[in-house]
Design a protein around this motif. Sequence first.
Motif, PDB file in Angstrom:
ATOM      1  N   ALA A  23       0.905  -1.086  -0.098  1.00  0.00           N
ATOM      2  CA  ALA A  23      -0.097  -0.089  -0.063  1.00  0.00           C
ATOM      3  C   ALA A  23       0.852   1.198  -0.228  1.00  0.00           C
ATOM      4  CB  ALA A  23      -0.873   0.095   1.267  1.00  0.00           C
ATOM      5  N   ALA A  24       0.509   2.405  -0.936  1.00  0.00           N
ATOM      6  CA  ALA A  24       1.375   3.486  -1.146  1.00  0.00           C
ATOM      7  C   ALA A  24       0.705   4.470  -0.740  1.00  0.00           C
ATOM      8  CB  ALA A  24       1.618   3.642  -2.435  1.00  0.00           C
ATOM      9  N   SER A  25       1.353   5.625   0.081  1.00  0.00           N
ATOM     10  CA  SER A  25       0.538   6.991   0.179  1.00  0.00           C
ATOM     11  C   SER A  25       1.749   7.974  -0.076  1.00  0.00           C
ATOM     12  CB  SER A  25       0.279   6.888   1.642  1.00  0.00           C
ATOM     13  OG  SER A  25       1.465   6.708   2.614  1.00  0.00           O
ATOM     14  N   GLY A  26       1.057   9.252  -0.215  1.00  0.00           N
ATOM     15  CA  GLY A  26       2.040  10.192  -0.549  1.00  0.00           C
ATOM     16  C   GLY A  26       1.785  10.828  -1.703  1.00  0.00           C
ATOM     17  N   ARG A  27       2.784  10.783  -2.796  1.00  0.00           N
ATOM     18  CA  ARG A  27       2.730  11.303  -4.102  1.00  0.00           C
ATOM     19  C   ARG A  27       1.859  10.197  -5.056  1.00  0.00           C
ATOM     20  NH1 ARG A  27       8.382  13.301  -6.869  1.00  0.00           N
ATOM     21  NH2 ARG A  27       6.794  13.601  -8.201  1.00  0.00           N
ATOM     22  N   THR A  28       1.260  10.794  -6.162  1.00  0.00           N
ATOM     23  CA  THR A  28       0.395  10.129  -6.881  1.00  0.00           C
ATOM     24  C   THR A  28       0.772   8.679  -7.245  1.00  0.00           C
ATOM     25  OG1 THR A  28      -0.385  12.241  -7.853  1.00  0.00           O
ATOM     26  CG2 THR A  28      -0.984  10.273  -8.973  1.00  0.00           C
ATOM     27  N   PHE A  29       0.103   7.552  -6.809  1.00  0.00           N
ATOM     28  CA  PHE A  29       0.747   6.198  -6.965  1.00  0.00           C
ATOM     29  C   PHE A  29       0.680   6.131  -8.509  1.00  0.00           C
ATOM     30  CE2 PHE A  29       1.409   2.087  -6.076  1.00  0.00           C
ATOM     31  CZ  PHE A  29       0.331   1.255  -6.936  1.00  0.00           C
ATOM     32  N   SER A  30      -0.011   6.314  -9.225  1.00  0.00           N
ATOM     33  CA  SER A  30      -0.065   6.121 -10.749  1.00  0.00           C
ATOM     34  C   SER A  30       1.073   6.545 -11.620  1.00  0.00           C
ATOM     35  CB  SER A  30      -1.509   6.324 -11.260  1.00  0.00           C
ATOM     36  OG  SER A  30      -1.657   7.862 -11.333  1.00  0.00           O
ATOM     37  N   SER A  31       1.674   7.595 -10.944  1.00  0.00           N
ATOM     38  CA  SER A  31       2.770   8.108 -11.564  1.00  0.00           C
ATOM     39  C   SER A  31       3.989   7.453 -11.781  1.00  0.00           C
ATOM     40  CB  SER A  31       3.166   9.591 -11.006  1.00  0.00           C
ATOM     41  OG  SER A  31       2.077  10.403 -10.893  1.00  0.00           O
ATOM     42  N   TYR A  32       4.063   6.305 -10.989  1.00  0.00           N
ATOM     43  CA  TYR A  32       5.426   5.827 -10.906  1.00  0.00           C
ATOM     44  C   TYR A  32       5.385   4.204 -11.174  1.00  0.00           C
ATOM     45  CZ  TYR A  32       4.111   6.110  -6.119  1.00  0.00           C
ATOM     46  OH  TYR A  32       3.282   6.124  -4.929  1.00  0.00           O
ATOM     47  N   THR A  33       6.429   3.644 -11.714  1.00  0.00           N
ATOM     48  CA  THR A  33       6.941   2.082 -11.823  1.00  0.00           C
ATOM     49  C   THR A  33       6.854   1.681 -10.276  1.00  0.00           C
ATOM     50  OG1 THR A  33       8.004   2.551 -14.087  1.00  0.00           O
ATOM     51  CG2 THR A  33       8.368   0.556 -12.446  1.00  0.00           C
ATOM     52  N   MET A  34       6.254   0.456 -10.097  1.00  0.00           N
ATOM     53  CA  MET A  34       6.438  -0.396  -8.971  1.00  0.00           C
ATOM     54  C   MET A  34       7.219  -1.552  -9.240  1.00  0.00           C
ATOM     55  SD  MET A  34       5.140   1.605  -6.712  1.00  0.00           S
ATOM     56  CE  MET A  34       4.894   0.261  -5.100  1.00  0.00           C
ATOM     57  N   GLY A  35       7.905  -2.008  -8.117  1.00  0.00           N
ATOM     58  CA  GLY A  35       9.081  -3.294  -8.228  1.00  0.00           C
ATOM     59  C   GLY A  35       8.726  -3.825  -7.000  1.00  0.00           C
ATOM     60  N   TRP A  36       8.939  -5.167  -7.146  1.00  0.00           N
ATOM     61  CA  TRP A  36       9.230  -6.110  -5.993  1.00  0.00           C
ATOM     62  C   TRP A  36      10.604  -6.610  -6.112  1.00  0.00           C
ATOM     63  CZ3 TRP A  36       6.070  -6.782  -1.867  1.00  0.00           C
ATOM     64  CH2 TRP A  36       4.691  -6.576  -2.059  1.00  0.00           C
ATOM     65  N   PHE A  37      11.183  -6.839  -4.916  1.00  0.00           N
ATOM     66  CA  PHE A  37      12.566  -7.297  -4.650  1.00  0.00           C
ATOM     67  C   PHE A  37      12.636  -8.345  -3.611  1.00  0.00           C
ATOM     68  CE2 PHE A  37      15.108  -4.704  -7.700  1.00  0.00           C
ATOM     69  CZ  PHE A  37      14.050  -3.742  -7.995  1.00  0.00           C
ATOM     70  N   ARG A  38      13.402  -9.135  -3.264  1.00  0.00           N
ATOM     71  CA  ARG A  38      13.390 -10.095  -2.227  1.00  0.00           C
ATOM     72  C   ARG A  38      15.183 -10.234  -1.963  1.00  0.00           C
ATOM     73  NH1 ARG A  38      11.794 -15.841  -5.059  1.00  0.00           N
ATOM     74  NH2 ARG A  38      13.724 -16.219  -6.059  1.00  0.00           N
ATOM     75  N   GLN A  39      15.346 -10.758  -0.642  1.00  0.00           N
ATOM     76  CA  GLN A  39      16.573 -10.519   0.205  1.00  0.00           C
ATOM     77  C   GLN A  39      16.542 -11.717   1.152  1.00  0.00           C
ATOM     78  OE1 GLN A  39      18.390  -7.225   1.715  1.00  0.00           O
ATOM     79  NE2 GLN A  39      20.529  -7.914   1.354  1.00  0.00           N
ATOM     80  N   ALA A  40      17.425 -12.429   0.834  1.00  0.00           N
ATOM     81  CA  ALA A  40      17.388 -13.995   1.601  1.00  0.00           C
ATOM     82  C   ALA A  40      18.700 -13.580   2.581  1.00  0.00           C
ATOM     83  CB  ALA A  40      17.689 -15.110   1.121  1.00  0.00           C
ATOM     84  N   PRO A  41      18.895 -14.151   3.661  1.00  0.00           N
ATOM     85  CA  PRO A  41      19.915 -13.907   4.526  1.00  0.00           C
ATOM     86  C   PRO A  41      21.484 -14.252   3.915  1.00  0.00           C
ATOM     87  CG  PRO A  41      18.057 -14.928   5.770  1.00  0.00           C
ATOM     88  CD  PRO A  41      17.775 -15.036   4.409  1.00  0.00           C
ATOM     89  N   GLY A  42      22.299 -13.439   3.912  1.00  0.00           N
ATOM     90  CA  GLY A  42      23.564 -13.292   3.475  1.00  0.00           C
ATOM     91  C   GLY A  42      23.603 -13.308   1.959  1.00  0.00           C
ATOM     92  N   LYS A  43      22.669 -12.868   1.398  1.00  0.00           N
ATOM     93  CA  LYS A  43      22.495 -12.831  -0.165  1.00  0.00           C
ATOM     94  C   LYS A  43      21.977 -11.448  -0.518  1.00  0.00           C
ATOM     95  CE  LYS A  43      21.476 -17.287  -1.373  1.00  0.00           C
ATOM     96  NZ  LYS A  43      20.432 -18.326  -2.263  1.00  0.00           N
ATOM     97  N   GLU A  44      22.548 -10.802  -1.562  1.00  0.00           N
ATOM     98  CA  GLU A  44      22.193  -9.522  -2.105  1.00  0.00           C
ATOM     99  C   GLU A  44      20.619  -9.409  -2.315  1.00  0.00           C
ATOM    100  OE1 GLU A  44      26.617  -7.821  -4.135  1.00  0.00           O
ATOM    101  OE2 GLU A  44      24.526  -8.375  -5.230  1.00  0.00           O
ATOM    102  N   ARG A  45      19.985  -8.057  -2.327  1.00  0.00           N
ATOM    103  CA  ARG A  45      18.804  -7.869  -2.790  1.00  0.00           C
ATOM    104  C   ARG A  45      18.652  -8.363  -4.219  1.00  0.00           C
ATOM    105  NH1 ARG A  45      15.678  -2.823  -0.172  1.00  0.00           N
ATOM    106  NH2 ARG A  45      16.489  -4.040   1.484  1.00  0.00           N
TER     107      ARG A  45
END
Length: 123
Positions: A23-45
Amino acid sequence: QVQLVESGGGLVQAGGSLRLSCAASGRTFSSYTMGWFRQAPGKEREFVSTISWSGATTYYADSVKGRFTISRDNAKNTVYLKMNSLKPEDTANYYCAADFRGLSRNPDDYDYWGQGTQVTVSS
């Protein structure tokens, strides 16, 4: 300023499903690209998926292609990540992020980040 709050993580058995929300708040949500990332212990995002402002264009990491689906509802200021056929190697802290410059797989290109939600897949 944009605030992002993830939810929906948890413990699931291999082969199961989860749906993450951001959930996003603040500036207009529809103005920007959204991404999902993940990070496991000991690994890079690492990149998981991204979606354009309109939702018309999406990209996925090869490791999740065909199993995960990203979507967004601009009326609700929310982006989703539906995860099916989960594997133990999907275990990680999952983050959503906002990018004003366009679709990118590089976490350094993203301007705002949530705090993350933990996904644990048991074998």
